[in-house]
Design a protein around this motif. Structure first.
Motif, PDB file in Angstrom:
ATOM      1  N   GLN A  18       0.824  -1.208   0.000  1.00 48.46           N
ATOM      2  CA  GLN A  18       0.000   0.000   0.000  1.00 48.46           C
ATOM      3  C   GLN A  18       0.859   1.258   0.000  1.00 48.46           C
ATOM      4  O   GLN A  18       0.547   2.241  -0.678  1.00 48.46           O
ATOM      5  CB  GLN A  18      -0.918   0.004   1.226  1.00 48.46           C
ATOM      6  N   VAL A  19       1.949   1.255   0.771  1.00 49.15           N
ATOM      7  CA  VAL A  19       2.790   2.438   0.871  1.00 49.15           C
ATOM      8  C   VAL A  19       3.483   2.735  -0.455  1.00 49.15           C
ATOM      9  O   VAL A  19       3.518   3.878  -0.923  1.00 49.15           O
ATOM     10  CB  VAL A  19       3.835   2.263   1.999  1.00 49.15           C
ATOM     11  N   ASP A  26      -0.030  11.581  -1.236  1.00 52.21           N
ATOM     12  CA  ASP A  26      -0.703  10.643  -0.328  1.00 52.21           C
ATOM     13  C   ASP A  26       0.153  10.393   0.911  1.00 52.21           C
ATOM     14  O   ASP A  26      -0.365  10.352   2.033  1.00 52.21           O
ATOM     15  CB  ASP A  26      -0.979   9.322  -1.043  1.00 52.21           C
ATOM     16  N   ALA A  27       1.458  10.198   0.713  1.00 51.42           N
ATOM     17  CA  ALA A  27       2.355   9.970   1.845  1.00 51.42           C
ATOM     18  C   ALA A  27       2.407  11.196   2.746  1.00 51.42           C
ATOM     19  O   ALA A  27       2.416  11.073   3.980  1.00 51.42           O
ATOM     20  CB  ALA A  27       3.754   9.612   1.349  1.00 51.42           C
ATOM     21  N   ARG A  32       0.851  13.806   7.862  1.00 50.83           N
ATOM     22  CA  ARG A  32       0.151  14.913   8.527  1.00 50.83           C
ATOM     23  C   ARG A  32      -0.950  14.389   9.437  1.00 50.83           C
ATOM     24  O   ARG A  32      -1.132  14.858  10.567  1.00 50.83           O
ATOM     25  CB  ARG A  32      -0.442  15.853   7.481  1.00 50.83           C
ATOM     26  N   HIS A  33      -1.702  13.402   8.949  1.00 54.29           N
ATOM     27  CA  HIS A  33      -2.776  12.829   9.756  1.00 54.29           C
ATOM     28  C   HIS A  33      -2.230  12.114  10.986  1.00 54.29           C
ATOM     29  O   HIS A  33      -2.791  12.243  12.090  1.00 54.29           O
ATOM     30  CB  HIS A  33      -3.595  11.858   8.905  1.00 54.29           C
ATOM     31  N   LEU A  34      -1.138  11.362  10.829  1.00 53.39           N
ATOM     32  CA  LEU A  34      -0.568  10.636  11.960  1.00 53.39           C
ATOM     33  C   LEU A  34      -0.014  11.591  13.009  1.00 53.39           C
ATOM     34  O   LEU A  34      -0.031  11.275  14.213  1.00 53.39           O
ATOM     35  CB  LEU A  34       0.539   9.698  11.470  1.00 53.39           C
ATOM     36  N   LYS A  83      15.745  13.615   2.752  1.00 49.58           N
ATOM     37  CA  LYS A  83      16.062  13.764   1.338  1.00 49.58           C
ATOM     38  C   LYS A  83      15.356  12.732   0.471  1.00 49.58           C
ATOM     39  O   LYS A  83      15.204  12.938  -0.728  1.00 49.58           O
ATOM     40  CB  LYS A  83      17.576  13.674   1.127  1.00 49.58           C
ATOM     41  N   LEU A  84      14.941  11.640   1.068  1.00 46.64           N
ATOM     42  CA  LEU A  84      14.225  10.606   0.337  1.00 46.64           C
ATOM     43  C   LEU A  84      12.722  10.909   0.351  1.00 46.64           C
ATOM     44  O   LEU A  84      12.236  11.649   1.208  1.00 46.64           O
ATOM     45  CB  LEU A  84      14.480   9.237   0.960  1.00 46.64           C
ATOM     46  N   PRO A  85      11.963  10.334  -0.586  1.00 44.16           N
ATOM     47  CA  PRO A  85      10.500  10.483  -0.549  1.00 44.16           C
ATOM     48  C   PRO A  85       9.918   9.944   0.751  1.00 44.16           C
ATOM     49  O   PRO A  85      10.412   8.964   1.316  1.00 44.16           O
ATOM     50  CB  PRO A  85      10.029   9.656  -1.758  1.00 44.16           C
ATOM     51  N   LEU A  86       8.857  10.566   1.224  1.00 44.78           N
ATOM     52  CA  LEU A  86       8.264  10.169   2.502  1.00 44.78           C
ATOM     53  C   LEU A  86       7.778   8.724   2.476  1.00 44.78           C
ATOM     54  O   LEU A  86       7.822   8.030   3.497  1.00 44.78           O
ATOM     55  CB  LEU A  86       7.106  11.102   2.855  1.00 44.78           C
ATOM     56  N   ARG A  87       7.324   8.252   1.331  1.00 49.83           N
ATOM     57  CA  ARG A  87       6.813   6.884   1.285  1.00 49.83           C
ATOM     58  C   ARG A  87       7.907   5.852   1.513  1.00 49.83           C
ATOM     59  O   ARG A  87       7.633   4.751   2.016  1.00 49.83           O
ATOM     60  CB  ARG A  87       6.098   6.621  -0.036  1.00 49.83           C
TER      61      ARG A  87
END
Length: 300
Positions: A18-19, A26-27, A32-34, A83-87
């Motif tokens: 899913q991630v 989305d990530a 932000r929600h967490l 520096k990496l994508p949040l996902r």
């Protein structure tokens, strides 16, 4: 018999599949929600002001309405200045949490397509966050205590006449360390309700199991009125003066005639020994966080 939690659907709320299927937006929304939940308000990590701060969508940062400082969804966390994508950070956290017997930086690097150095640093950040945020309040109720020796294996000589007795202290590696574990058991009612294992676990690195170190740790991490389940090691001989202590002699049985065991500690070590770890010596210097400055761990 009730189903173990890890076998239930509730334990599969978020998967690597899913991630990795998420977009960057989305990530970001999930982070932000967490962190701040639903709603328009977010909390500035600099001044602590909760407000609908000015948001810059192109850079995905906020400008605080109070202190005028910029901050992002990862500011003040282990992922700050990422520096990496949040996902990829989410995927690394899931891989780390799901690997109950440990996971190597080489495997994480291969799974996420990053270098070994990047994966190594990321895993250590996750481990540090667990140590900083762990609940160090005193354990209570039934507590299983035990120690296990790891590291410093002495390789035997090729010929039998050249071999030494590795059980003697003078023939053991000085880097050998003792991992002391204290595990708080669920009550009988909680076990009947479907809970399994231990409610809470605390670990400590010692040179060896001894009465002096146990005497320092017990008043801090074992609540009065607790029942301590331990083996026949003499390191716990002083505990009966302040606690109700139940012992099991593993030289004779794994379970005493009265039902006493320290199986919660033994089960912890059965999983702990799977990964190969390099442990620092007791009292070795390391980065001290703000929380540890207020509540420093014991130096043994």
């Amino acid at each position: 018999m009730s189903l173990h939690f890890l076998l239930k659907a509730e334990a599969r709320t978020l998967s690597v599949v899913q991630v990795l299927a998420m977009s960057d937006d989305d990530a970001f929304a999930l982070f932000r929600h967490l962190r701040w939940g639903e709603g328009k308000e977010v909390v500035c990590p600099h001044c602590g002001m909760a407000h609908r701060h000015y948001f810059r969508p192109t850079r995905k940062i906020w400008r605080c309405a109070g202190c005028q400082e910029d901050f992002s969804v990862t500011s003040g966390t282990i992922f700050a200045f990422h520096k990496l994508p949040l996902r990829l950070y989410l995927a690394a956290a899931i891989l780390f949490a799901n690997a109950v017997k440990g996971i190597s930086a080489l495997q994480v690097g291969r799974d996420l397509g990053v270098s070994h150095k990047t994966a190594y640093v990321l895993l250590h950040k996750l481990r540090e966050s667990l140590l900083v945020s762990r609940d160090e309040s005193a354990l209570q109720g039934e507590i299983h205590v035990d120690g296990a020796y790891v590291g410093g294996t002495v390789r035997p000589a090729n010929k039998k006449e050249d071999r030494v007795d590795r059980r003697l202290a003078e023939n053991q590696d000085p880097d050998k360390r003792c991992i002391l574990v204290m595990r708080e058991a669920y009550t009988e009612a909680e076990v009947e309700a479907g809970n399994a294992g231990a409610r809470k676990t605390l670990t400590f690195i010692l040179n060896n199991e001894n009465q002096a170190d146990i005497g320092k740790l017990a008043p801090v991490y074992l609540a009065k009125g607790s029942v301590i389940c331990a083996d026949e090691a003499d390191a716990y001989d002083r505990l009966p003066a302040k606690y109700a202590v139940r012992r099991v002699n593993h030289g004779k049985a794994y379970r005493a005639d009265d039902g006493t065991t320290n199986n919660l500690a033994e089960s912890y070590f059965s999983r702990f020994r799977r990964p190969r770890l390099v442990l620092p010596p007791p009292g070795s210097p390391r980065t001290t966080t703000a929380r540890e400055s207020r509540h420093p761990p014991p130096v043994l």
